[in-house]
Scaffold this motif. Sequence first.
Motif: not given
Length: 488
Positions: A334-360
């Motif tokens: 839980h203390n591991g450091v995350v960076r923007y370029d950390t490879k988390l494709p599924y999590t990034k897909a969740v965000l992309q879907e959020t940007y799509r379905i609820r356009t700010a």
Amino acid sequence: MLDYLTFTNLALFAIALLLFYIWLTPKYKNLPPGPMGVPFLGCLPFMETLAERTFTKWSKKYGPIITVQLGDHRTVILNSYEAIEEAFTKKGEKFNGRFKTYFTEFASEGLGIFFIDGEKWKEHRKFGTRALAGAGMYGKTIEQRVLEEAENICHVIRSKNEEPFILEDYLILSVANVINGITIKERCDEEGNENLLKYVASVVEGICLLLFVYVQTQKHMKSMKDGLRMGNGKVTSFVRYFMVIFLAALFDNLIEQHQQQHDRLHPRDLIDLYLNEMKDFSKPQLRYFLKDLFAAGTETSSSTIRWALFYLIVNPDIQDKVHKEIDDVIETGHNGVVRYDTKLPYTKAVLQETYRIRTATPLGVPRRNTEDVTLMGYFIPKNTQIIPNLWWVHNDPEYWNEPDVFKPERHLDEEGNLIMSNRVIPFSIGARHCLGENLARTEIFLFLVSILQKFTVLPNPEDPNPPLECSPGIVNSPHKYPLIIVPI
Ligand code: HEM
């Protein structure tokens, strides 16, 4: 008899007014087609609360680019990706103006970055792009600042001891504090936070009040006073905080402090850089520039994070997958450091879907074409209001199977790699797309991962369904909902 005469006079007066209006309205050949309006109000009386839905309905009848008269303003709605791309990318130079209304002029006095155009805009755009990336500044990187604020949010969550609470109040401050760190060096202290909270709350209130119709009918107001009395005085308080108290007191003081302590060789933040680099320094211009960054960057980012959390509550299987991916990839627990370029494709897909379905910002921010132009075969006269329907680009069933369903998988290829779709454009496109796009993407991702690395987000048993309906206004923010967030 008198009644008959009165009626006749009124009818004649109405006809004269109508003819005068028709005579005043300029006639152009080959404008994009669109619905007929009524004198003075144009199509406003036929709009539903969510303007993007009404435009989409009209577009299905008239085509992907339509003309709609909104009050005083001749407006062209771009209702397909192709139309937006042709205007904002291929013919971007001609569509980089901002549309000016009575309100935009009142709220900006022709200063800042949001509502200006021409050479001053180009100069500030170039400067802002570098400054928001932290280029040329001493001190922490943008990523370090975001991670510090994300850690702070995690402390707040822990302190709530699994009791329901409104995350929004803390989130919006943390997001604002990231901008604080970049622009004015320091995080706000407790007292500063109070000021900031009041300011941000009034911006949010203002954004919600600036409903479409209100903005479009400014010229019809008898006077500014009448306009400001709307909304039970909320508009007045918004303007007061927005422009007078917060702007002048806070930003002017800060600018003066920076001027006194200025060390050319060691710029610490955006104000120092501005003092170093901008040829014609003007305090009001800098004050409005700072105001624009706060106003544009707080509610948009915090709303997107909340939408993501709401969708993860109603889709616990998707939340499980995100937890698993984070656990697998960030090795040190839980203390591991995350960076923007950390490879988390599924999590990034969740965000992309959020940007799509609820356009700010479902309709972006209105632009203006600075010269006569032909778009998709139609003529668009100079100074037309141009509105991109980003919401429809994200919800057109021709491209999105079951657009109302939250499906991160649609953004992954067969090997599970993220597909960056050019049809997900919440930050708009072209040279005048969102100035804070990189910052927003970084903070939304790092906030979300930092929270989900340590916590599970649960429905509130008293009301297990987070509100998912879209709200009207310039920013599509979720309604307040007390979340329960428990350690993993
Ligand atoms: C989810 C987060 C955000 C979304 C969806 C968003 C979206 C947008 C959109 C659609 C525009 C209009 C672009 C156009 O005219 O085509 C815009 C403009 C702008 N945004 Fe953002 N934004 C976000 C976050 C931020 C942040 C964090 C900042 C800065 C701190 C920021 C600063 C700006 C500025 C200054 C403009 C005006 C740019 C110009 O006129 O040149 N935004 N944003």
